[in-house]
Scaffold this active site. Structure first.
Site, PDB file in Angstrom:
ATOM      1  N   ARG A  76     -13.229  -8.958   1.537  1.00  0.00           N
ATOM      2  CA  ARG A  76     -11.801  -8.680   1.140  1.00  0.00           C
ATOM      3  C   ARG A  76     -10.879  -9.955   1.517  1.00  0.00           C
ATOM      4  NH1 ARG A  76      -9.781  -3.488   1.268  1.00  0.00           N
ATOM      5  NH2 ARG A  76      -7.961  -4.269   0.695  1.00  0.00           N
ATOM      6  N   ARG A 119       0.915  -1.231  -0.067  1.00  0.00           N
ATOM      7  CA  ARG A 119       0.084  -0.099  -0.080  1.00  0.00           C
ATOM      8  C   ARG A 119       0.915   1.176   0.017  1.00  0.00           C
ATOM      9  NH1 ARG A 119      -5.275   1.172   3.600  1.00  0.00           N
ATOM     10  NH2 ARG A 119      -6.016   0.099   1.735  1.00  0.00           N
ATOM     11  N   GLN A 148     -10.046  -3.898  -3.460  1.00  0.00           N
ATOM     12  CA  GLN A 148     -11.322  -3.482  -3.156  1.00  0.00           C
ATOM     13  C   GLN A 148     -12.477  -3.668  -4.053  1.00  0.00           C
ATOM     14  OE1 GLN A 148     -12.131  -2.107   0.194  1.00  0.00           O
ATOM     15  NE2 GLN A 148     -14.155  -2.767  -0.404  1.00  0.00           N
ATOM     16  N   CYS A 205     -16.325   1.333   0.556  1.00  0.00           N
ATOM     17  CA  CYS A 205     -14.891   0.573   0.646  1.00  0.00           C
ATOM     18  C   CYS A 205     -14.633   0.701   2.374  1.00  0.00           C
ATOM     19  CB  CYS A 205     -13.996   0.833  -0.069  1.00  0.00           C
ATOM     20  SG  CYS A 205     -13.265   2.574   0.134  1.00  0.00           S
ATOM     21  N   HIS A 236      -7.357   0.818  -6.500  1.00  0.00           N
ATOM     22  CA  HIS A 236      -7.514   0.071  -5.194  1.00  0.00           C
ATOM     23  C   HIS A 236      -8.239  -1.204  -5.832  1.00  0.00           C
ATOM     24  CE1 HIS A 236      -7.759  -1.360  -1.280  1.00  0.00           C
ATOM     25  NE2 HIS A 236      -8.648  -0.482  -0.877  1.00  0.00           N
ATOM     26  N   ASP A 290     -17.315   7.123  -1.585  1.00  0.00           N
ATOM     27  CA  ASP A 290     -15.752   7.111  -0.751  1.00  0.00           C
ATOM     28  C   ASP A 290     -15.748   8.278  -0.287  1.00  0.00           C
ATOM     29  OD1 ASP A 290     -13.704   6.041   0.178  1.00  0.00           O
ATOM     30  OD2 ASP A 290     -12.721   6.046  -1.775  1.00  0.00           O
TER      31      ASP A 290
HETATM   32  N1  NVA Z   1     -10.070   6.417  -1.309  1.00  0.00           N
HETATM   33  C1  NVA Z   1      -9.682   5.936  -0.064  1.00  0.00           C
HETATM   34  C2  NVA Z   1      -9.714   4.533   0.116  1.00  0.00           C
HETATM   35  C3  NVA Z   1      -9.562   4.055   1.413  1.00  0.00           C
HETATM   36  C4  NVA Z   1      -9.688   2.578   1.733  1.00  0.00           C
HETATM   37  C5  NVA Z   1      -8.034   6.315   0.079  1.00  0.00           C
HETATM   38  O1  NVA Z   1      -7.333   6.248  -0.954  1.00  0.00           O
HETATM   39  O2  NVA Z   1      -8.005   6.845   1.116  1.00  0.00           O
HETATM   40  N1   CP Z   2     -11.111  -0.361   2.362  1.00  0.00           N
HETATM   41  C1   CP Z   2      -9.998  -0.389   2.622  1.00  0.00           C
HETATM   42  O1   CP Z   2      -8.995  -0.784   2.159  1.00  0.00           O
HETATM   43  O2   CP Z   2      -9.639  -0.167   4.137  1.00  0.00           O
HETATM   44  P1   CP Z   2      -8.340  -0.063   5.017  1.00  0.00           P
HETATM   45  O3   CP Z   2      -8.054   1.487   4.396  1.00  0.00           O
HETATM   46  O4   CP Z   2      -8.869  -0.021   6.459  1.00  0.00           O
HETATM   47  O5   CP Z   2      -7.126  -1.055   4.795  1.00  0.00           O
END
Ligand code: NVA
Ligand code: CP
Length: 314
Positions: free
Chosen positions: A296, A112, A142, A268, A139, A228
């Site tokens: 997930r 990540r 997800q 998500c 992502h 989101d």
């Molecule tokens: N769009 C959000 C998703 C978090 C799981 C982010 O990138 O922070």
């Molecule tokens: N939806 C998702 O990826 O959640 P986290 O940021 O908690 O991993």
């Protein structure tokens, strides 16, 4: 140590949704079904016995960490958890060198991070499969879970309409790739300044993408309404500006009423009730967000298995 060379084919990564063909996505979804059913019946499924997953987190996480970590143990393997600050990544070790080293010691890597180019640089220097656990651009894990959840609740996704309400962020661009691969139509409504970038979208037909100024119009007839956070990780400096721009992009009961009568709602997570979604929608009867989060686990177990073992039958 186990050897990732037990791969039957060339080294594969899952850095964005379209790294897989339609058939491969379908296989992973079908396999996730079997894996979930066995999990619910407490049947062991140790297809990755002795395999080791390294997870590299350069941004915060709850779901991604727990689902990958629990999932790998449930498959008979183990995990190593790294963050920027507790590794040499935080002290400027090049990502290429980190990739060369980690991938000599483990079978699989999940990352990540920020820019997509960073995970691509890692993958280019990795000896083992690399999975995108979220970047600024995509992502894919997800969306795999979201599509699995859609199918569980509403049947095949092909030919259906999915309404994306809010920021044209990593989730939105991944939905778009999925729409192209799996044959559904994405309705997108985002405020000015936060819309999809036509250059990134490229040529796309109206059967795949339709953009709306009014979020209510985007929801009309949709089989899934999803949204989101207004501010994704890494964009916190824009928080105040975004709060103003997104004020009308809150999924509420009125928007859900404009959708198909059997429409479901997804997010998500983490969610901000009263911002991108009202409490009565996310906690209401059309919401499937907890199944979505759980899934997930199941889809990523299928994904890890596929990347390491290819298509298997048992
Ligand atoms: N769009 C959000 C998703 C978090 C799981 C982010 O990138 O922070
Ligand atoms: N939806 C998702 O990826 O959640 P986290 O940021 O908690 O991993």
């Amino acid at each position: 140590m186990s050897d990732a060379s037990s791969h039957t084919g060339p080294l594969r990564h899952f850095l964005q949704f379209r790294d897989f063909s339609t058939t491969e996505i379908q296989y992973v979804l079908d396999r996730a079904r079997l894996i979930k059913d066995k999990f619910k019946r407490y049947q062991p499924h140790h297809t990755l016995h002795d395999r080791n997953l390294a997870m590299v987190f350069e941004k915060a996480s709850t779901r991604t960490r727990v689902s990958f970590e629990a999932g790998m143990y449930q498959l008979g393997g183990s995990v190593i958890h790294l963050t920027t600050n507790d590794s040499q990544l935080g002290r400027s070790e090049p990502i290429e060198d980190t990739a060369r080293v980690i991938s000599r010691m483990v079978d699989l890597v999940m990352i990540r991070t920020f820019e997509q180019s960073r995970i691509e640089r890692f993958a280019a220097h990795s000896r083992v499969p690399v999975i995108n656990g979220l970047t600024n651009e995509y992502h894919p894990c997800q969306i795999l879970a979201d599509i699995f959840t859609f199918i569980e609740h509403a049947g095949p996704i092909q030919g259906k309409t999915i309404a994306w309400i809010g920021d044209a962020n990593n989730m939105a661009y991944t939905w778009l790739q999925a729409a192209e691969l799996l044959g559904f139509c994405l309705h997108v409504s985002a405020p000015n300044g936060y819309k999809l970038d036509p250059q990134r979208v490229g040529p796309v037909t109206s059967s795949v993408l339709q953009e709306y100024a009014d979020p209510m119009e985007a929801c009309r007839g949709a089989h899934l309404v999803t949204t989101d956070v207004w501010t994704s990780m890494g964009y916190e400096d824009e928080n105040e500006e975004r709060r103003k721009a997104f004020a009308d992009w809150c999924v509420d009961a009125e928007m859900m009423a404009a959708a198909d009568p059997k429409a479901i709602f997804m997010h998500c997570l983490p969610a901000h009730r009263g911002e991108e979604v009202t409490g009565d929608v996310i906690d209401g009867p059309q919401s499937v967000v907890w199944d979505e989060a759980e899934n997930r686990l199941h889809v990523q177990k299928a994904l890890m298995e596929f990347l390491l073992l290819g298509k298997i039958e048992d």
